[in-house]
Write an enzyme that holds these catalytic residues in place. Structure first.
Site, PDB file in Angstrom:
ATOM      1  N   CYS A 196      20.442   7.421  11.037  1.00  0.00           N
ATOM      2  CA  CYS A 196      21.003   7.659  12.367  1.00  0.00           C
ATOM      3  C   CYS A 196      19.865   7.756  13.381  1.00  0.00           C
ATOM      4  CB  CYS A 196      21.849   8.926  12.360  1.00  0.00           C
ATOM      5  SG  CYS A 196      23.170   8.820  11.151  1.00  0.00           S
ATOM      6  N   GLU A 197      19.073   6.726  13.399  1.00  0.00           N
ATOM      7  CA  GLU A 197      17.933   6.595  14.312  1.00  0.00           C
ATOM      8  C   GLU A 197      17.872   5.131  14.665  1.00  0.00           C
ATOM      9  OE1 GLU A 197      15.500   8.472  15.629  1.00  0.00           O
ATOM     10  OE2 GLU A 197      16.285  10.344  14.762  1.00  0.00           O
TER      11      GLU A 197
ATOM     12  N   ARG B 255       6.553   1.885   8.104  1.00  0.00           N
ATOM     13  CA  ARG B 255       5.599   1.272   9.037  1.00  0.00           C
ATOM     14  C   ARG B 255       6.252   0.494  10.179  1.00  0.00           C
ATOM     15  NH1 ARG B 255       2.397  -2.112   7.990  1.00  0.00           N
ATOM     16  NH2 ARG B 255       0.580  -1.360   9.098  1.00  0.00           N
TER      17      ARG B 255
ATOM     18  N   GLY C 286     -10.056   0.847   5.338  1.00  0.00           N
ATOM     19  CA  GLY C 286      -9.690   0.194   6.589  1.00  0.00           C
ATOM     20  C   GLY C 286      -9.668  -1.319   6.558  1.00  0.00           C
TER      21      GLY C 286
ATOM     22  N   GLY D 183      -7.684   1.539   0.567  1.00  0.00           N
ATOM     23  CA  GLY D 183      -6.372   1.740  -0.037  1.00  0.00           C
ATOM     24  C   GLY D 183      -5.511   0.513   0.181  1.00  0.00           C
ATOM     25  N   ARG D 184      -5.261   0.238   1.464  1.00  0.00           N
ATOM     26  CA  ARG D 184      -4.342  -0.833   1.844  1.00  0.00           C
ATOM     27  C   ARG D 184      -4.643  -2.170   1.160  1.00  0.00           C
ATOM     28  NH1 ARG D 184      -1.790  -0.563   6.639  1.00  0.00           N
ATOM     29  NH2 ARG D 184      -3.392   0.895   7.306  1.00  0.00           N
TER      30      ARG D 184
HETATM   31  C1  LIG Z   1      -6.580   6.390   5.003  1.00  0.00           C
HETATM   32  C2  LIG Z   1      -7.989   6.509   4.589  1.00  0.00           C
HETATM   33  C3  LIG Z   1      -8.570   5.575   3.734  1.00  0.00           C
HETATM   34  C4  LIG Z   1      -7.852   4.334   3.289  1.00  0.00           C
HETATM   35  O1  LIG Z   1      -7.539   3.533   4.356  1.00  0.00           O
HETATM   36  P1  LIG Z   1      -6.915   2.073   4.108  1.00  0.00           P
HETATM   37  O2  LIG Z   1      -6.565   1.614   5.472  1.00  0.00           O
HETATM   38  O3  LIG Z   1      -5.734   2.266   3.239  1.00  0.00           O
HETATM   39  O4  LIG Z   1      -7.983   1.259   3.458  1.00  0.00           O
HETATM   40  C5  LIG Z   1      -9.860   5.778   3.312  1.00  0.00           C
HETATM   41  N1  LIG Z   1     -10.564   6.855   3.710  1.00  0.00           N
HETATM   42  C6  LIG Z   1     -10.053   7.775   4.533  1.00  0.00           C
HETATM   43  C7  LIG Z   1     -10.879   8.928   4.917  1.00  0.00           C
HETATM   44  C8  LIG Z   1      -8.753   7.631   4.998  1.00  0.00           C
HETATM   45  O5  LIG Z   1      -8.243   8.553   5.831  1.00  0.00           O
END
Ligand SMILES: *Cc1c(COP(=O)(O)O)cnc(C)c1O
Length: 421
Positions: A341-342, A310, A230, A274-275
């Site tokens: 087509c959106e 996104r 997150g 992740g992000r």
């Molecule tokens: C999506 C998710 C992440 C990664 O979130 P990011 O925003 O990409 O850091 C980590 N843990 C869980 C359980 C998730 O659903």
């Protein structure tokens, strides 16, 4: 300020499009590695610190192999994500399986790989026991819900489908303990794309206090807390990235007070971002196909929402550069669109960009996470290639573009002739 640079010159990008037609995603290995090292350095005070890369953000085994080399594990939440992780040699407790609404065969695969299973619900304790058996180590996902006394930062987790309530958590660990589970972890994730580091400090605070309470009440010891993912990225140039070093130090201060200070056993800090790991280091490269002037100005690209969902899905901002015109004034207000087509297939609406011409290359920034991986095939659009800019400047293809044969592979076109209507 977050600078929106492109790690290649116009000449290099133009030359690249002769080998790989647009649109494509390209990732910057050096950027990914330097960022991974910043995160590790921020938590180096915690000997057991580990980041499990959330595979869903960029499920490409070449990127996962780079991250493995930097010491990251995998956060998986589906069977294919587990297979990818296995394929790059990230197995055992280098994987945390943070899933929800999970089918038994996915738990089975996670258990077979020796992954840390992170349960999403109290009923999954029996489900896991019956279908797979309980492993020695189990983690549970906490949903803090409507926090007593309120928590201005964390907001409304009670609306989220994830995790155990506080009462269920005490009951759940008691059940696990009584069923013979010996090792424990605690997880929560309450933020997404958050740029205020206080969220993560507050998450650590919640978890450290809860570890103390659970340990005392149930006489169990915790090995780790997982602060979840997150961590946001500055999609807009005027935004500021999270200061990871400061975050690490603020979590350390709480750790010293609430874990060391209370005489609790050492606890490993874990994360599953992740992000922030790949997001800023991925670029969607596309070319201007058409310009259209009706009631508004439109610039049509050869990429569309299937390459990066996104903006259309959440109205998310992604910075757009016109290659070679980085320093030109942004005095052309237009919608930058794809060809679906959106009508929501737009990368930006009423954005002021430099004066573009048909044939210009355009780079859409911060597409390295939840970009290619969110792709889909609506309008029979094919997924693009993924390329990697290696540290020494070479570009390699790490996923080829889809072909129509790929797209039709699940259809039995041979059988069509014998199908009577
Ligand atoms: C999506 C998710 C992440 C990664 O979130 P990011 O925003 O990409 O850091 C980590 N843990 C869980 C359980 C998730 O659903």
């Amino acid at each position: 300020m977050a600078e929106k640079n492109i790690p290649m010159s116009k000449e290099q990008l133009e030359a690249l499009t002769e080998r790989f037609p647009t649109p494509f995603h390209i990732y910057d290995e050096q950027g990914i590695r330097e960022n991974a090292r910043r995160l590790k350095a921020a938590f180096a005070w915690n000997p057991g610190f580990k980041e499990y890369f959330a595979v869903k953000a960029a499920p490409n085994p070449y990127l996962m192999k780079i991250l493995k080399a930097e010491g990251f594990g995998s956060d998986c939440s589906s069977y294919p994500e587990l297979l990818l992780s296995e394929r790059v040699g990230v197995v055992g407790e280098e994987i945390i399986f943070t899933s929800n609404d999970t089918p038994a065969y996915e738990y089975q695969k996670a258990a077979e790989l020796g992954a840390i299973i992170n349960l999403d619900d109290i009923t999954h304790i029996d489900y896991l026991e019956e279908n797979v058996g309980l492993p020695e180590l189990v983690c549970c996902r906490y949903n803090p819900g409507p926090l007593k006394g309120g928590n201005a930062i964390i907001g409304h987790p009670e609306e989220a489908k994830y995790g155990f309530t506080r009462e269920q958590l005490f009951e759940g660990y008691r059940m696990l303990r009584d069923k013979g589970v010996k090792r424990f972890g605690l997880h929560t994730m309450v933020a997404s794309n958050e740029l205020d580091r206080n969220y993560f400090v507050e998450t650590a605070h919640l978890l450290f206090e809860l570890v103390a309470e659970l340990s005392a009440e149930l006489d169990i010891a915790f090995e780790f807390v997982n602060l979840g993912g997150g961590i946001g990225i500055p999609y807009r140039p005027e935004e500021e990235a999270i200061d990871l070093a400061a975050l690490g130090q603020e979590v350390k201060a709480l750790y010293d007070e609430l874990i060391v200070g209370k005489g609790l056993k050492p606890l490993d800090i874990r994360m599953e971002c992740g992000r922030m790991v790949t997001g800023p280091y991925g670029y969607l490269v596309s070319r201007v196909l058409h310009k259209k002037n009706t009631y508004k100005q439109f610039v049509g690209l050869d990429a569309c929402m299937v390459n990066l969902m996104r903006p259309a899905m959440y109205g998310a901002y992604h910075h757009i550069s016109v290659v070679g015109k980085e320093d030109a004034p942004c005095d052309f207000v237009c919608d930058v669109t794809g060809s679906l087509c959106e009508n929501n297939d737009k990368f930006s609406i009423d954005r002021a960009i430099p004066q573009v011409e048909i044939g210009d290359l355009v780079v859409i920034h911060d597409a390295g996470a939840h970009g290619h991986s969110m792709g889909f095939n609506y309008n029979a659009k094919l997924r693009s290639a993924e390329l990697l800019l290696r540290e020494h400047g070479e570009v390699v293809q790490i996923r080829r573009a889809e072909t129509v044969e790929d797209h039709f592979a699940t259809l039995d076109l041979e059988g069509l002739g014998a199908f009577d209507v």
